[in-house]
Scaffold this active site. Structure first.
Site: not given
Length: 223
Positions: A11, A84
């Site tokens: 990201h 994550e």
């Protein structure tokens, strides 16, 4: 032998990245620079004509993926297995706070893929939940690595910790060597190629590392 190209895109930047603050599975947003980085990455990766895009559901990853989807016309799929690493008690704390509270703990975490913060996941845990997704994509996407358009990649949009763990697992590195795969910059990507013979199963695929931490914009944000 044929090859399936797997691109894993981290990201774009968030304010937590700027502040050296642990995000884990906190649902943070892209910063203004992060949105710019996402557009730049989409411009480069869009030229690869991805076969499909699968993203973590966390906003910083999903919003990065949407930019690539807009560039390619593809609808972004979402899979929570791409989240994550859950960092347990560390989530929301700065590096300095953790170092003050538990000297040496962050170093242990970086150097040992089996180590996890209290209430969190290790890199081995993260690989165990994400690797089955790749196996499912291999089974469900016959065009991936096919003879007609062999170089069109599948793109996973996720997070630095997950990308490192999943890469190490696919490459079948000894767990003691997993920390050799270092950090990735925001909106940077990795490419693995899975070499396979028609009729072979997922476990027979031989994954090779083609690219690590490539970026559309040169920066110094590898954390």
């Amino acid at each position: 032998m044929r090859a399936r190209r797997l691109v894993m895109l981290r990201h774009g930047q968030t304010d937590y990245n700027v502040g050296s603050r642990m995000q884990g599975q906190l649902d943070t947003e892209l910063s203004e620079l992060g949105r710019t980085q996402a557009v730049a990455a989409a411009e480069v990766l869009g030229k690869r004509q991805p076969l499909l895009i699968v993203s973590s559901d966390l906003r910083r990853a999903y919003d990065t993926a949407v930019k690539l989807g807009e560039r390619t016309g593809l609808v972004v799929r979402v899979d929570t297995r791409l989240r994550e690493t859950h960092l347990g008690d560390w989530q929301g704390l700065t590096h300095a706070q953790i170092d003050a509270d538990a000297p040496g703990a962050r170093l242990a975490w970086r150097e040992d893929a089996t180590w996890a913060p209290h209430g969190g996941e290790s890199r081995v845990d993260v690989a165990a939940r994400s690797r089955p997704l790749v196996a499912e994509l291999v089974a469900s996407e016959p065009e991936w690595g096919g003879a007609d358009e062999p170089d069109r990649p599948v793109v996973l949009v996720a997070h630095g910790g997950l990308i490192a763990a999943l890469s190490a697992a696919l490459l079948k590195l000894p767990v003691a060597n997993w920390p050799a795969l270092g950090g990735m910059g925001n909106a940077s990507w990795t490419q693995l190629s899975g070499h396979w013979a028609p009729g072979s199963d997922f476990e027979s695929i031989r994954w090779r590392l083609d690219v690590w931490n490539a970026s559309a914009q040169v920066s110094s944000d590898v954390l």
